[in-house]
Scaffold this active site. Structure first.
Site, PDB file in Angstrom:
ATOM      1  N   GLU A  10       0.821  -1.221   0.000  1.00 27.27           N
ATOM      2  CA  GLU A  10       0.000   0.000   0.000  1.00 27.27           C
ATOM      3  C   GLU A  10       0.850   1.265   0.000  1.00 27.27           C
ATOM      4  OE1 GLU A  10      -0.593  -2.580   2.028  1.00 27.27           O
ATOM      5  OE2 GLU A  10      -2.601  -3.274   1.469  1.00 27.27           O
ATOM      6  N   HIS A  57     -10.979  -4.012   9.508  1.00 27.61           N
ATOM      7  CA  HIS A  57     -11.574  -3.931   8.168  1.00 27.61           C
ATOM      8  C   HIS A  57     -12.901  -3.182   8.205  1.00 27.61           C
ATOM      9  CE1 HIS A  57      -8.749  -7.240   7.590  1.00 27.61           C
ATOM     10  NE2 HIS A  57      -8.880  -7.106   6.292  1.00 27.61           N
TER      11      HIS A  57
END
Lengths: 332, 342
Positions: free
Chosen positions: A64, A133
C-alpha cells in the site's frame, strides 16, 4: 439533463464513472490490489480489465505504501491514476505517502506541480469484518490541508463525484461505505459531475437540522420519516464533502431550524461532528440556536465482531430518533 | 545547461587508454562536470556560512564529500529525465542543472526561490529540469520515482528516472516495495543509494543485515552495482550502464555509491559516533581532487583551466547570494497559497 436515467447500484455507478473517465482520457488508469481479473474485493472494478487491459487496470502487489507512492509519482508526471485501497483501513499503511507527499508536494514546491490523483477507500462497518476492516478514517485525512475528502452517499453522487475528482488537479480521497455498494438509485448515462465542496439537502424541514455523512444520510432520512409522524419536521443535509466543507449551507439551515444534530460513523470524539459544531458556534447561526448542538458518532472502541456489538458501535435509526426528540424537547 | 554529448571530433586525439566513460562525454561535458562539483562544494560552504551568520534558518544537510556521486550519476541525464532526491539533495539539484541563485533564494526563504520560500533546503526542487524534489522523509521519494518511471513507460517516452537515497533508506519498507514494483514492471528507473556509512549516527554495520546495500538487488532480480562514490568516472560509468539498460526496456538497476559526508548529519550533529581519523582518511580521498588529478593526467584540462573554473564558481556564488538577499519575502497573507491548484 436529457440523458437516460437508469437504476444502478453504487458500485456499478463508480465502475461506470471509471470507464467513462478512461474512455475520455488515456492518461487515466486504475491501480489497486486484486482489481484486475478478480474485479476488486467489492467488485467495483468488476470486468473493466477485460475492456481496458492490464496496463490500465493494474493489479499491484500488496504494497500500500509503495503503491500509493507510485500513483503519486505517476500523477505528477502527466498521468491521472485512480488508486483503490482494498479496505480504507489499509490507508494506515500508506499514510506517509498520502499525508507527507501527495498532500504537501504542491505546497512544498511552491505551486510548481499539481498532484491529480484519486484514491478510493471502501470504508465503514456492518460487514462483520471486525476491527481492522471496518473503520471510518475519513476525518484523519480531512485534517490534512492539500487533500480533498469526499463521502458520496448515493449512486448518482458516487459517479458524479468520481468524475469531478478525476478532473480535479489536486489529490481527492473518496470514502465509499461498503454497505452502500449494493444500494440502487437513479444514475444518468454519460458524463456529468457533482461539484466538490457542495452539500445536498436531502429533506427540507423546519424543526431540526441533521448534518449526516455517507450511510448515515440514509439512516437520518429513515429517522426523519418516523419523526414526521410525530410532527417533528427534520431537515437532512448530506455533507458529501468533508474538505472543503460546505459550511454556508449548514449555517443557513441552522438559522432556519435553530437546532443541529451531527450524525457520522467515525469515532465521535475529535471527529467531523466537532468540526461542524464549531463551524456553527463560530458563525452568526450561534445566536439562532435554541438547544445545544448534539453529535452522534462511532463508539469509543475498535469495531467489534459480534453483530449486536457492531450495531451498538455506530449510530442507528433509533439513536437518531431519540436524539432528535431530545433536541426538540419531545422526549418519549 | 550543457548536456552530455559525444565529442566525435576530439575522440581520435585522446589517449587510447582513456576510460570508456570518458569516451561518452565530450571534453566540455567533463569540464562541466568538474565545474558542477566545485559549484556544489562552494554552494554548500556558502550556505553553511550564511547559516552561521543567521541569514538562513532551520537546518540543512550538507553533502560535502559526495559531489562525485551526484554529478557522476547525473552525467548521462538530460532535462527529459527525472530525479527524486533526499534531504541531502543540494548536489543532486545542481547536478541536474539547477541555478544556484534560485537555490540560495529558496534557502533565504524568498519568493524567487525554486519553491517560493515554502520548501527550503529539505524540499528543494527544480521541476523544469526534471528534479521532482528533495524529500524530508527517508525513502519517501523512492516509490514516487517508480511512479514517474511508470508514467514514462505508459507515455512511450525514452526518459529514465533516477531515485537518490541514502543508506538509511535501505531499511525502510518504501525501498523494498518500490524496488519490487520497478522490477516486476521492468520500469526505467535507477535506484542510487549514496552509502555514506551512517544513517544519522547509526552505522550501516549496526543497521543493515547485509554487508553491501547492493546485495539487496538480488532479492528484486535486478543488477546490484557497487561503485567508488568518490570517483566521478566510476560513478558515471555505472550510471551510463544503468541508464542504457533502462532505456532498452530491461528494467531497473540498484547502484550503491560508497562515499562519505565530511560534515555531520545536520546542524545539530556533535560528531560523537565517528573518529577524527576516519573523517581525515576520507578527506584525503576528496572527490574533486581525484577528478582534477585524473582530468589533468589525461590531458583533458590544465591547471589554469581549473583555476578559471574555480574563479567562475566564486562569481556565480557571490552573485547568487546577492540575488537571494535582494529577492522579496513572501507575504504572510499568502500562507495558504499553493495548497490547492484552484
Amino acid at each position: 439533463m436529457d440523458a437516460n436515467v437508469r437504476e444502478l447500484s453504487y458500485a456499478q455507478a463508480i465502475q461506470e464513472a471509471m470507464a467513462i473517465a478512461m474512455e475520455a482520457d488515456e492518461r487515466v488508469f486504475l491501480m489497486g490490489e486484486d482489481i484486475g481479473i478478480y474485479g476488486g474485493a467489492f467488485q467495483v472494478t468488476g470486468d473493466l480489465v477485460h475492456r481496458f487491459g492490464e496496463d490500465r487496470v493494474m493489479d499491484t502487489p500488496i504494497s500500500e505504501l509503495g503503491g500509493a507512492g507510485v500513483a503519486i509519482g505517476a500523477a505528477v508526471t502527466g498521468m491521472r491514476p485512480i488508486f483503490e485501497f482494498q479496505f480504507s483501513d489499509f490507508a494506515t499503511l500508506a499514510m506517509e505517502q498520502i499525508v507527507n507527499q501527495a498532500a504537501k508536494m504542491r505546497y512544498m514546491l511552491g505551486g510548481n506541480v499539481s498532484v491529480p490523483l484519486v484514491m478510493r477507500f471502501p470504508a465503514g462497518s456492518g460487514t462483520g469484518a471486525a476491527a481492522q476492516h471496518s473503520q471510518s478514517l475519513e476525518a484523519w485525512l480531512a485534517h490534512v490541508p492539500g487533500l480533498k475528502v469526499l463521502q458520496p452517499s448515493t449512486p448518482h453522487d458516487a459517479k458524479g463525484m468520481l468524475l469531478a475528482a478525476v478532473a480535479d488537479p489536486d489529490p481527492v480521497m473518496i470514502f465509499e461505505h461498503k454497505l452502500l455498494y449494493k444500494m440502487k438509485g437513479p444514475v444518468p448515462e454519460g458524463h456529468y459531475t457533482v461539484p466538490i465542496g457542495k452539500s445536498e439537502t436531502r429533506r427540507h424541514g423546519r424543526d431540526l437540522t441533521i448534518v449526516a455523512t455517507s450511510i448515515m444520510v440514509h439512516k437520518s432520512l429513515d429517522a426523519a420519516a418516523q419523526l414526521a409522524e410525530e410532527g417533528i419536521d427534520v431537515e437532512v443535509i448530506d455533507l458529501r464533502s468533508l474538505r472543503p466543507m460546505d459550511t454556508p449551507a449548514i449555517i443557513e439551515s441552522v438559522k432556519k431550524t435553530s437546532r443541529l444534530l451531527c450524525v457520522y460513523e467515525g469515532v465521535k470524539t475529535l471527529g467531523i461532528g466537532a468540526e461542524i459544531s464549531a463551524a456553527i458556534v463560530e458563525s452568526e447561526a450561534f445566536d439562532y440556536l435554541d438547544a445545544p448542538v448534539m453529535r452522534l458518532g462511532g463508539a469509543e472502541s475498535p469495531l467489534p465482531y459480534n453483530p449486536e456489538l457492531e450495531k451498538a458501535a455506530v449510530p442507528q435509526v433509533p439513536d437518531i430518533v431519540a436524539a432528535a426528540r431530545k433536541l426538540v424537547c419531545k422526549e418519549a | 545547461m550543457t548536456q552530455p554529448t559525444t565529442d566525435k571530433a576530439a575522440a581520435p586525439a585522446r589517449a587510447a587508454n582513456l576510460p570508456d566513460v570518458y569516451r561518452r562525454l565530450s571534453t566540455d561535458a567533463l569540464r562541466e562536470a568538474l565545474r558542477k562539483m566545485h559549484l556544489i562544494r562552494r554552494f554548500e560552504e556558502s550556505a553553511e556560512e550564511s547559516y552561521m551568520r543567521g541569514l538562513i534558518h532551520g537546518t540543512m544537510h550538507l553533502s560535502i564529500g559526495q559531489e562525485a556521486s551526484a554529478v557522476g550519476i547525473c552525467a548521462p541525464l538530460t532535462d527529459a529525465d527525472y530525479i527524486t532526491s533526499t534531504h541531502r539533495g543540494h548536489g543532486h539539484c545542481i547536478g541536474k542543472g539547477a541555478e544556484v541563485k534560485k537555490m540560495l533564494a529558496e534557502f533565504f526563504g524568498k519568493e524567487d526561490g525554486y519553491c517560493r520560500g515554502r520548501g527550503g533546503s529539505m524540499h528543494i526542487a527544480d521541476v523544469g529540469k526534471g528534479n521532482l524534489g528533495a524529500n524530508g522523509i527517508v525513502g519517501g521519494g523512492i516509490p514516487i520515482a517508480v511512479g514517474a518511471a511508470l508514467s514514462v513507460k505508459k507515455q512511450g517516452k525514452d526518459s529514465v528516472v533516477v531515485s537518490f537515497f541514502g543508506d538509511g533508506a535501505n531499511n525502510e519498507g518504501a525501498f523494498h516495495e518500490a524496488l519490487n514494483m520497478a522490477s516486476i514492471w521492468k520500469l526505467p528507473v535507477i535506484f542510487v543509494c549514496e552509502n555514506n556509512g551512517y544513517g544519522m549516527s547509526t552505522s550501516t554495520k549496526r543497521s543493515t543485515a547485509v554487508p553491501n546495500i547492493a546485495d539487496r538487488a538480488s532479492a528484486y532480480a535486478m543488477p546490484g552495482v557497487i561503485v567508488d562514490g568518490n570517483n566521478f568516472g566510476a560513478v558515471a560509468a555505472a550510471s551510463f550502464e544503468a541508464c542504457d539498460r533502462a532505456r532498452r526496456g530491461e528494467g531497473p538497476t540498484l547502484i550503491e555509491s560508497k562515499t562519505y559526508r565530511i560534515r555531520g548529519h545536520s546542524r545539530s550533529d556533535r560528531n560523537r559516533y565517528r573518529t577524527k581519523e576516519e573523517i581525515e582518511a576520507w578527506q584525503a580521498r576528496d572527490p574533486i581532487g581525484i577528478f582534477e588529478k585524473e582530468l589533468t593526467e589525461l590531458g583533458l584540462i590544465t591547471p589554469d583551466e581549473i583555476e578559471k573554473i574555480r574563479a567562475e564558481v566564486e562569481v556565480e556564488i557571490a552573485e547568487g547570494l546577492e540575488f537571494a538577499k535582494a529577492s522579496p519575502l513572501p507575504s504572510p497573507s499568502d500562507v495558504t497559497r499553493y495548497v490547492y491548484t484552484n
